[in-house]
Design a protein around this motif. Structure first.
Motif, mmCIF file in Angstrom:
data_model
loop_
_atom_site.group_PDB
_atom_site.id
_atom_site.type_symbol
_atom_site.label_atom_id
_atom_site.label_comp_id
_atom_site.label_asym_id
_atom_site.label_seq_id
_atom_site.Cartn_x
_atom_site.Cartn_y
_atom_site.Cartn_z
ATOM 1 N N VAL A 164 0.856 -1.198 0.000
ATOM 2 C CA VAL A 164 0.000 0.000 0.000
ATOM 3 C C VAL A 164 0.892 1.248 0.000
ATOM 4 O O VAL A 164 2.107 1.160 0.197
ATOM 5 N N GLU A 165 0.290 2.405 -0.222
ATOM 6 C CA GLU A 165 1.050 3.648 -0.333
ATOM 7 C C GLU A 165 1.866 3.969 0.927
ATOM 8 O O GLU A 165 2.988 4.460 0.855
ATOM 9 N N THR A 166 1.300 3.688 2.077
ATOM 10 C CA THR A 166 2.013 4.009 3.318
ATOM 11 C C THR A 166 3.297 3.193 3.460
ATOM 12 O O THR A 166 4.296 3.676 3.999
ATOM 13 N N ASN A 167 3.265 1.923 2.949
ATOM 14 C CA ASN A 167 4.480 1.105 2.982
ATOM 15 C C ASN A 167 5.567 1.726 2.097
ATOM 16 O O ASN A 167 6.746 1.795 2.488
ATOM 17 N N ILE A 168 5.158 2.184 0.930
ATOM 18 C CA ILE A 168 6.124 2.775 -0.004
ATOM 19 C C ILE A 168 6.731 4.051 0.582
ATOM 20 O O ILE A 168 7.950 4.245 0.547
ATOM 21 N N ARG B 186 10.587 4.244 1.604
ATOM 22 C CA ARG B 186 11.371 5.208 0.824
ATOM 23 C C ARG B 186 12.107 6.176 1.749
ATOM 24 O O ARG B 186 13.273 6.491 1.527
ATOM 25 N N LYS B 187 11.435 6.632 2.790
ATOM 26 C CA LYS B 187 12.038 7.573 3.719
ATOM 27 C C LYS B 187 13.244 6.946 4.440
ATOM 28 O O LYS B 187 14.312 7.557 4.564
#
Length: 281
Positions: free
Chosen positions: A131-135, A139-140
């Protein structure tokens, strides 16, 4: 030697037939002693003036004919250069070793931090539950670790890793003192005082000795030269013009003469223009 004639006592033999007067020494001479006086002056002139003049000319010719680089003072500068180069090399080698250790430690730290991230990436890929939160979160984390390593490979590494003393004035690291323009006098102290040669002094401070015009009273100084600071912060000052060593206790308003102070001379109780002082306990 200019003279004029007038009857008086001879300064050598005391005869009343002295008619020759020397305007240099302001004395009368008889004819015989006057000739001897002239001869002695001629000998003194040749030995002290003409001789010194000729020696000075010889020294100038020696400097003109010689290779300046052969002078002893150039050997001292060359020795200083080699010593300084060795010190700089050792400092650079030490910095390189420290940098290698820093990179190695940072690498091991990031490898340790990267292991759980690698495990999570595999898990997300296998479960296909991305999901987007994992990415955004991964990434951070990855960007933060990459930035830590990139500072060792970028060209502007010196701005972020290397700390050097940019305040060094290389033009004053070694220089030739112009004695006729400025003289330097030593400040000495016991090892326990630990005054570093490159100590920077406060620009706004208090007067601890002298400061009451230039004379010879015990609360005044005249041409203070060498200084020595004792363990109890007592200051010893070598005064060139007053021909004395004076001691100033901590917070005292006047000093105490501990050597000399009896006029310029070579007697046991006199000093002749002292310019340095050191205390041996």
């Amino acid at each position: 030697m200019a003279t004029y004639y007038k009857s008086n006592l001879c300064s050598i033999c005391s005869k009343p037939t002295a008619k020759s007067f020397c305007i240099g020494c302001k004395k009368y001479f008889c004819r015989k002693d006057f000739k001897e006086h002239e001869q002695q002056l001629s000998i003194t002139f040749d030995n002290e003036i003409v001789g010194s003049h000729d020696e000075l000319l010889d020294l100038i010719q020696k400097l003109e004919k010689s290779n300046y680089l052969s002078l002893h003072i150039f050997d001292q500068i060359e020795q200083w250069k080699q010593t300084t180069i060795n010190k700089v090399k050792k400092a650079a080698e030490k910095a390189q070793h420290e940098l290698i250790q820093l990179i190695e430690n940072q690498k091991l730290t990031i490898i340790k931090q990267l292991k759980p991230i690698t495990k999570e990436i595999r898990s997300l890929r296998e479960d296909e539950n991305i999901v987007e939160t994992n990415i955004d979160r991964l990434r951070k984390k990855i960007n933060e670790m990459r930035q830590k390593l990139e500072k060792f490979t970028q060209k502007d590494i010196n701005k972020s890793v290397i700390v050097s003393d940019e305040q060094i004035d290389w033009n004053r690291l070694i220089y030739i003192s112009q004695e006729q323009q400025q003289k330097y006098y030593p400040l000495r102290s016991p090892p326990t005082t630990n005054i570093h040669p490159n100590t920077r002094w406060q620009q706004n401070a208090i007067t601890v000795a002298g400061g009451n015009q230039q004379r010879n009273r015990i609360n005044q100084l005249s041409y203070p030269r060498g200084l020595y600071i004792d363990d109890d912060q007592t200051i010893y000052v070598a005064e060139e013009e007053n021909h004395r060593i004076i001691e100033w206790k901590w917070s005292a308003t006047s000093g105490q003469v501990v050597a000399g102070g009896n006029g310029q001379g070579r007697e046991d109780h006199q000093l002749n223009r002292p310019y340095d002082v050191i205390i041996d306990k």
